[in-house]
Design a protein around this motif. Structure first.
Motif, PDB file in Angstrom:
ATOM      1  N   GLN A 234       1.193  -0.914  -0.050  1.00  0.00           N
ATOM      2  CA  GLN A 234      -0.291   0.460  -0.314  1.00  0.00           C
ATOM      3  C   GLN A 234       0.928   1.253  -0.081  1.00  0.00           C
ATOM      4  N   GLN A 236      -0.438   4.566  -1.452  1.00  0.00           N
ATOM      5  CA  GLN A 236      -0.906   5.118  -2.233  1.00  0.00           C
ATOM      6  C   GLN A 236      -1.426   6.146  -1.475  1.00  0.00           C
ATOM      7  N   ASP A 258      -2.427  -1.507  -3.272  1.00  0.00           N
ATOM      8  CA  ASP A 258      -2.421  -0.087  -3.622  1.00  0.00           C
ATOM      9  C   ASP A 258      -1.844   1.176  -3.786  1.00  0.00           C
ATOM     10  N   SER A 260      -2.483   3.650  -5.670  1.00  0.00           N
ATOM     11  CA  SER A 260      -3.611   5.244  -6.408  1.00  0.00           C
ATOM     12  C   SER A 260      -3.213   6.513  -5.742  1.00  0.00           C
ATOM     13  N   ARG A 280      -7.736  -6.947  -4.472  1.00  0.00           N
ATOM     14  CA  ARG A 280      -7.982  -5.648  -4.740  1.00  0.00           C
ATOM     15  C   ARG A 280      -6.539  -5.228  -5.386  1.00  0.00           C
ATOM     16  N   SER A 282      -5.680  -1.240  -6.643  1.00  0.00           N
ATOM     17  CA  SER A 282      -5.928  -0.288  -6.868  1.00  0.00           C
ATOM     18  C   SER A 282      -5.061   1.171  -7.265  1.00  0.00           C
ATOM     19  N   GLN A 284      -6.845   4.319  -9.237  1.00  0.00           N
ATOM     20  CA  GLN A 284      -6.696   5.472  -9.418  1.00  0.00           C
ATOM     21  C   GLN A 284      -6.633   6.729  -9.306  1.00  0.00           C
ATOM     22  N   ILE A 304     -12.347  -6.220  -6.149  1.00  0.00           N
ATOM     23  CA  ILE A 304     -11.996  -4.485  -6.288  1.00  0.00           C
ATOM     24  C   ILE A 304     -10.788  -4.282  -7.659  1.00  0.00           C
ATOM     25  N   ASN A 306      -9.929  -0.651  -9.608  1.00  0.00           N
ATOM     26  CA  ASN A 306     -10.194   1.157  -9.415  1.00  0.00           C
ATOM     27  C   ASN A 306      -8.820   1.310 -10.149  1.00  0.00           C
ATOM     28  N   THR A 329     -15.788  -4.084  -6.794  1.00  0.00           N
ATOM     29  CA  THR A 329     -16.198  -2.901  -7.208  1.00  0.00           C
ATOM     30  C   THR A 329     -15.820  -2.834  -8.258  1.00  0.00           C
ATOM     31  N   ASP A 331     -13.870   0.054 -10.897  1.00  0.00           N
ATOM     32  CA  ASP A 331     -14.044   1.781 -11.321  1.00  0.00           C
ATOM     33  C   ASP A 331     -13.566   2.010 -11.982  1.00  0.00           C
TER      34      ASP A 331
END
Length: 396
Positions: A234, A236, A258, A260, A280, A282, A284, A304, A306, A329, A331
């Motif tokens: 992670q 982000q 993640d 993001s 997951r 992510s 984004q 997930i 995104n 999710t 997205d």
């Protein structure tokens, strides 16, 4: 009369935890309990401070737990007199003041859990004295500041280091990467800065690293991909830049990635198809571009995804549109995607959130979206869709 007026010459363990006890901590009697080793007072409603008399006891106290009470005031400096102490659990109170430097005299500490308080000042410079420590946590002490001391490299048995939601910051000391036993590193929502060294590959036991919402910049280290035990990355909310390393596909146990809210550019590495364990992903709000790669067919654990707020173009790839494992999710909003909204999205029967807003999709809304019976949030706004709303939407 209070039972604590007596002497407990043989008492080794006292457990009053998980009750509704209140008032000040009843510790005035501990000097009269010379054999006391374990004292559990957690999950009550004790108030006031931790009395300094605790450290004046001659008992060989190894376990002290007053977590989840209503305690205030400082950690007494006399805590350093408890030479036999192995577990100190004082989390989830409202303790304030600085962490006393004398605490490093508790050289047998295995667990130090001081999170969710209002501690201030710095992490003790000689924290490396905790050479037997497995767990060091100061999480959620927003006024705790300074840097990670260089002596941290001497904590040769540590498995978990948590300084998240504090004001500790600066560059990560190179000695941190000596911690080959470290499993979990939680430094998120703090004030760390600088680049992330390639020496992170030396943390060979790492399973989870969370450096999110700090001030890191520069490239993501390629060496992260050599940490085969990693389950969570992670990063982000930083300023990482450059391409997403294809080497991250070497993290074959990865469940959460993640990246993001950074400044990453380029495309999604096609080698990510090798991370079959991913739950997951992510990415984004970066600067990613190009077509979304057709790599999702092997990601049968993905729940997930995104990719919003980037510059992806082209159509939604077949392997993604038909990925029935996405149950939470998908997205793809705020991109430059075009073409028809795929009917195969209807295979995501249990997806809860589907967001395709702010793209350039054309044509009709596919009736198959009516098969997504788990939908709680559907956003197709700001596209160029036409035709009628499918009648099956009334079943959602």
């Amino acid at each position: 009369p209070s039972i604590f007026a007596a002497s407990f010459t043989r008492l080794k363990s006292l457990d009053l935890s998980h009750n509704l006890l209140s008032g000040p901590l009843p510790l005035h009697w501990t000097p009269r309990a010379p054999a006391l080793q374990i004292l559990k007072l957690q999950n009550n409603a004790f108030t006031g401070s931790i009395p300094s008399s605790l450290g004046n006891s001659s008992s060989p106290l190894t376990y002290f737990d007053v977590s989840k009470n209503l305690l205030t005031g400082p950690i007494p400096s006399s805590i350093g007199n408890l030479a036999s102490l192995e577990e100190l659990r004082i989390f989830r109170n409202t303790l304030n003041g600085t962490v006393p430097p004398s605490i490093v005299n508790c050289t047998r500490l295995v667990y130090l859990k001081a999170g969710y308080n209002d501690l201030s000042g710095h992490v003790p410079d000689e924290i490396g004295a905790f050479q037997t420590a497995i767990w060091l946590s100061f999480t959620n002490n927003p006024r705790l500041s300074g840097t990670i001391p260089d002596s941290i490299g001497r904590c040769s048995n540590i498995q978990r280091l948590a300084l998240d939601n504090t004001s500790v910051g600066g560059s990560l000391p190179t000695s941190l990467f000596n911690l080959s036993t470290l499993l979990e590193l939680y430094l998120d929502s703090a004030e760390f800065s600088g680049t992330l060294s390639e020496e992170i590959v030396l943390l060979s036991s790492l399973t989870n690293v969370d450096l999110s919402f700090n001030h890191f910049h520069g490239p993501i280290p390629l060496g992260l991909g050599r940490l085969k035990t990693l389950q969570g990355i992670q990063l982000q909310g930083n300023g990482f830049e450059g391409r997403i390393p294809a080497e991250l596909s070497g993290c074959s146990s990865l469940s959460v990635m993640d990246l993001s809210y950074n400044h990453l550019s380029g495309t999604i590495p096609e080698s990510f198809s090798q991370i079959a364990s991913l739950n997951r992903l992510s990415l984004q709000y970066n600067r990613l571009w190009g077509a979304i790669p057709d790599i999702f067919g092997e990601m049968d654990g993905l729940e997930i995804l995104n990719l919003s707020g980037n510059m992806f173009n082209g159509t939604i790839p077949d392997s993604l549109a038909g990925l029935s494992t996405i149950t939470r999710t998908l997205d793809l909003s705020f991109n430059n995607l075009s073409g028809l909204v795929p009917s195969s999205l209807g295979r995501m029967q249990m997806v809860q959130e589907l967001n395709l807003a702010h793209n350039m999709f054309v044509g009709q809304i596919p009736e198959a979206l009516g098969d997504c019976l788990g939908l709680q949030d559907l956003n197709l706004s700001m596209n160029m869709l036409d035709g009628e709303i499918p009648a099956d939407f009334g079943l959602l």
